[in-house]
Design a protein around this motif. Structure first.
Motif, PDB file in Angstrom:
ATOM      1  N   ASN A 136       2.618  23.073 -41.327  1.00 54.44           N
ATOM      2  CA  ASN A 136       1.495  23.842 -40.802  1.00 54.44           C
ATOM      3  C   ASN A 136       0.767  23.092 -39.699  1.00 54.44           C
ATOM      4  OD1 ASN A 136      -0.297  26.126 -40.880  1.00 54.44           O
ATOM      5  ND2 ASN A 136      -1.821  24.830 -41.897  1.00 54.44           N
ATOM      6  N   ILE A 137       0.766  21.779 -39.791  1.00 55.91           N
ATOM      7  CA  ILE A 137       0.057  20.920 -38.844  1.00 55.91           C
ATOM      8  C   ILE A 137       1.033  19.881 -38.307  1.00 55.91           C
ATOM      9  CG2 ILE A 137      -1.803  19.230 -38.590  1.00 55.91           C
ATOM     10  CD1 ILE A 137      -3.273  20.721 -40.838  1.00 55.91           C
TER      11      ILE A 137
ATOM     12  N   ILE B 191      -7.128  20.857 -42.155  1.00 62.04           N
ATOM     13  CA  ILE B 191      -6.373  21.792 -42.995  1.00 62.04           C
ATOM     14  C   ILE B 191      -5.964  23.056 -42.248  1.00 62.04           C
ATOM     15  CG2 ILE B 191      -7.416  20.987 -45.142  1.00 62.04           C
ATOM     16  CD1 ILE B 191      -9.201  23.537 -45.030  1.00 62.04           C
ATOM     17  N   THR B 192      -6.259  23.167 -40.958  1.00 56.72           N
ATOM     18  CA  THR B 192      -6.017  24.405 -40.218  1.00 56.72           C
ATOM     19  C   THR B 192      -4.864  24.235 -39.235  1.00 56.72           C
ATOM     20  OG1 THR B 192      -8.381  24.876 -40.354  1.00 56.72           O
ATOM     21  CG2 THR B 192      -7.086  26.207 -38.828  1.00 56.72           C
TER      22      THR B 192
ATOM     23  N   SER C 224      -3.699  24.942 -44.760  1.00 56.16           N
ATOM     24  CA  SER C 224      -2.588  24.266 -45.432  1.00 56.16           C
ATOM     25  C   SER C 224      -2.600  24.532 -46.933  1.00 56.16           C
ATOM     26  CB  SER C 224      -2.647  22.764 -45.158  1.00 56.16           C
ATOM     27  OG  SER C 224      -2.412  22.499 -43.792  1.00 56.16           O
ATOM     28  N   ASN C 225      -1.493  24.199 -47.569  1.00 58.21           N
ATOM     29  CA  ASN C 225      -1.307  24.588 -48.955  1.00 58.21           C
ATOM     30  C   ASN C 225      -2.346  24.019 -49.897  1.00 58.21           C
ATOM     31  OD1 ASN C 225       0.363  23.776 -51.766  1.00 58.21           O
ATOM     32  ND2 ASN C 225       0.501  25.896 -51.093  1.00 58.21           N
ATOM     33  N   ALA C 226      -2.773  22.765 -49.698  1.00 53.55           N
ATOM     34  CA  ALA C 226      -3.657  22.146 -50.681  1.00 53.55           C
ATOM     35  C   ALA C 226      -4.457  21.015 -50.052  1.00 53.55           C
ATOM     36  CB  ALA C 226      -2.849  21.617 -51.864  1.00 53.55           C
ATOM     37  N   LEU C 227      -5.488  20.600 -50.757  1.00 52.41           N
ATOM     38  CA  LEU C 227      -6.272  19.445 -50.333  1.00 52.41           C
ATOM     39  C   LEU C 227      -6.972  18.845 -51.538  1.00 52.41           C
ATOM     40  CD1 LEU C 227      -9.794  20.304 -49.223  1.00 52.41           C
ATOM     41  CD2 LEU C 227      -8.170  22.204 -49.431  1.00 52.41           C
ATOM     42  N   ASN C 228      -7.345  17.585 -51.403  1.00 51.20           N
ATOM     43  CA  ASN C 228      -8.148  16.899 -52.406  1.00 51.20           C
ATOM     44  C   ASN C 228      -9.076  15.941 -51.665  1.00 51.20           C
ATOM     45  OD1 ASN C 228      -9.133  15.004 -54.363  1.00 51.20           O
ATOM     46  ND2 ASN C 228      -7.519  15.674 -55.765  1.00 51.20           N
ATOM     47  N   ALA C 229     -10.309  16.376 -51.439  1.00 51.71           N
ATOM     48  CA  ALA C 229     -11.258  15.558 -50.700  1.00 51.71           C
ATOM     49  C   ALA C 229     -11.624  14.298 -51.456  1.00 51.71           C
ATOM     50  CB  ALA C 229     -12.513  16.375 -50.400  1.00 51.71           C
TER      51      ALA C 229
ATOM     52  N   ASP D 134      -3.016  18.242 -47.227  1.00 50.82           N
ATOM     53  CA  ASP D 134      -1.627  18.659 -47.053  1.00 50.82           C
ATOM     54  C   ASP D 134      -1.384  19.104 -45.617  1.00 50.82           C
ATOM     55  OD1 ASP D 134       0.950  19.294 -47.747  1.00 50.82           O
ATOM     56  OD2 ASP D 134       0.437  20.880 -49.160  1.00 50.82           O
ATOM     57  N   THR D 135      -0.161  18.937 -45.145  1.00 49.40           N
ATOM     58  CA  THR D 135       0.205  19.424 -43.809  1.00 49.40           C
ATOM     59  C   THR D 135       1.235  20.548 -43.868  1.00 49.40           C
ATOM     60  OG1 THR D 135       1.908  17.696 -43.593  1.00 49.40           O
ATOM     61  CG2 THR D 135      -0.289  17.213 -42.709  1.00 49.40           C
TER      62      THR D 135
END
Length: 392
Positions: A36-37, A322-323, A329-334, A340-341
């Motif tokens: 995605n990125i 994330i854009t 993107s599929n997921a993230l954990n700040a 995720d890319t």
């Protein structure tokens, strides 16, 4: 970092773009995931589930003016011809992961009952929309499945089969995402599941489960206001699951940075390294601050205001982290500073279908009213609350 703010419609359009651009031009098979990125990926693994969502995305794209009807029908025909003539199957079921260039099995994966069903539902959607050869091939593809074989002498279908080891011991016997599997399998004309398999399916009132359990079935079937023969309210559990997911994240927002400012969406998705893909649940001890933006987007059917708030917050807080070309993107954990890319096809599919149904009910009209699904709903005894139906 530049802030971005994409509307739900733009996010839906970008989800459609994934299915349009990440489908092989010769086979019609759709990648399981894509970058995605950053630079374009070299992934070659498709999934039959993502391919099903790609077929379901075509009517949406036409209706929204994102693709011409002629181009979309040509893509549907390409895919359905390959599925019916070229892609290896066993008793009508397909392998979970396949090479998008030729359809060959990869990773020694299983012949998947659940992922094949996602393919079938997408095929029926495209078939009903385009008609003609598309409808004929889609209906025949679904009709040839041998569901009693997949039961393997049990009440519930097996999760899959491998040529090296036979049936997977685990079965679709309790409340999971699998209600759509039953509703289709009960209604196929040749080798359906018996009514007794639905009656034996256990149900839970506990909503503390991954969000996707409550998002796959309503992408295709509108169960609102209906109860099955046992009086079970499936739409109600879907609704409560979304509310509980958002409430759990809000309750834990002081402990987990990710969940602040209305962010929610605990589900199955990519996880921070070294875990990889996995599922978490909104309950103590079963989450670590990882969310999937698509899980919040797929909540548009049930908690639209919470969906808008979560997606706006994600974009305001994390922007370009994330854009990308296919949306968020599929997921993230700040909490772990991990973003995720990639995007994943099935998650984009759930989000796209939920958004469209929240606006027009298109997939419900195409699939939920297909004769196979109507028969499945009848066999399961679904009626409007307060009425009764004799056993099918």
């Amino acid at each position: 970092m530049r802030k971005t703010s994409l509307s739900l419609e733009v996010l839906a359009h970008r989800a459609f773009d994934f299915f349009w651009h990440e489908t092989h031009p010769s086979t019609g098979l759709t990648k399981d995931r894509a970058k995605n990125i950053g630079a374009a990926d070299r992934y070659t693994v498709a999934s039959v589930a993502a391919t099903g969502y790609a077929l379901a995305a075509l009517p949406i794209g036409v209706g929204r003016g994102w693709v011409s009807a002629a181009s979309a029908e040509q893509r549907a025909l390409l895919t359905l011809r390959f599925l019916s003539q070229e892609l290896p199957h066993h008793h009508g079921f397909f392998y979970h992961f396949i090479d998008w260039r030729d359809g060959k099995r990869v990773w020694s994966c299983e012949l998947s009952s659940i992922d094949s069903t996602l393919l079938f539902l997408g095929a029926l959607a495209a078939g009903r929309f385009f008609g003609g050869e598309c409808a004929e091939r889609a209906d025949a593809l679904v009709a040839r499945t041998d569901w009693p074989w997949m039961q393997n002498n049990g009440a519930a279908p097996s999760m899959g089969w491998k040529p090296e080891s036979g049936f997977i011991p685990a079965r679709w016997s309790g409340y999971t995402e699998a209600s759509y599997l039953y509703l289709l399998a009960l209604g196929v004309p040749t080798h359906p599941l018996p009514q007794s398999s639905w009656d034996a399916l256990t149900f839970t009132e506990t909503p503390a489960v991954p969000a996707f359990w409550a998002q796959m079935t309503p992408g295709y079937v509108n169960l609102k206001g209906l109860k099955d023969r046992q009086g079970r309210d499936w739409w109600g559990i879907f609704q409560r699951s979304h509310e509980a997911n958002a409430a759990f994240c809000a309750k834990n927002a002081e402990r987990f940075v990710t969940y602040r400012d209305g962010v929610w969406g605990i589900t199955a998705c990519d996880q921070p390294p070294p875990v990889g893909y996995g599922a978490q649940s909104p309950r103590d001890g079963d989450h670590d601050g990882t969310v999937a933006p698509t899980a919040a987007m797929a909540g548009a059917l049930f908690v639209p205001e919470l969906t808008k708030k979560a997606l706006a917050s994600l974009q305001r807080r994390f922007g370009e982290k994330i854009t990308g070309r296919y949306g968020l993107s599929n997921a993230l954990n700040a909490d772990k500073n991990w973003f995720d890319t990639d995007v994943i096809g099935i998650d984009l599919g759930m989000a796209l279908l939920a958004w469209e149904n929240s606006k027009t009910g298109l997939l419900w009209k195409l699939v939920g009213e297909h004769p196979y699904l109507k028969q499945g709903l009848s066999t399961a005894g679904f009626t409007k609350a307060g009425t009764t139906r004799d056993p099918a």
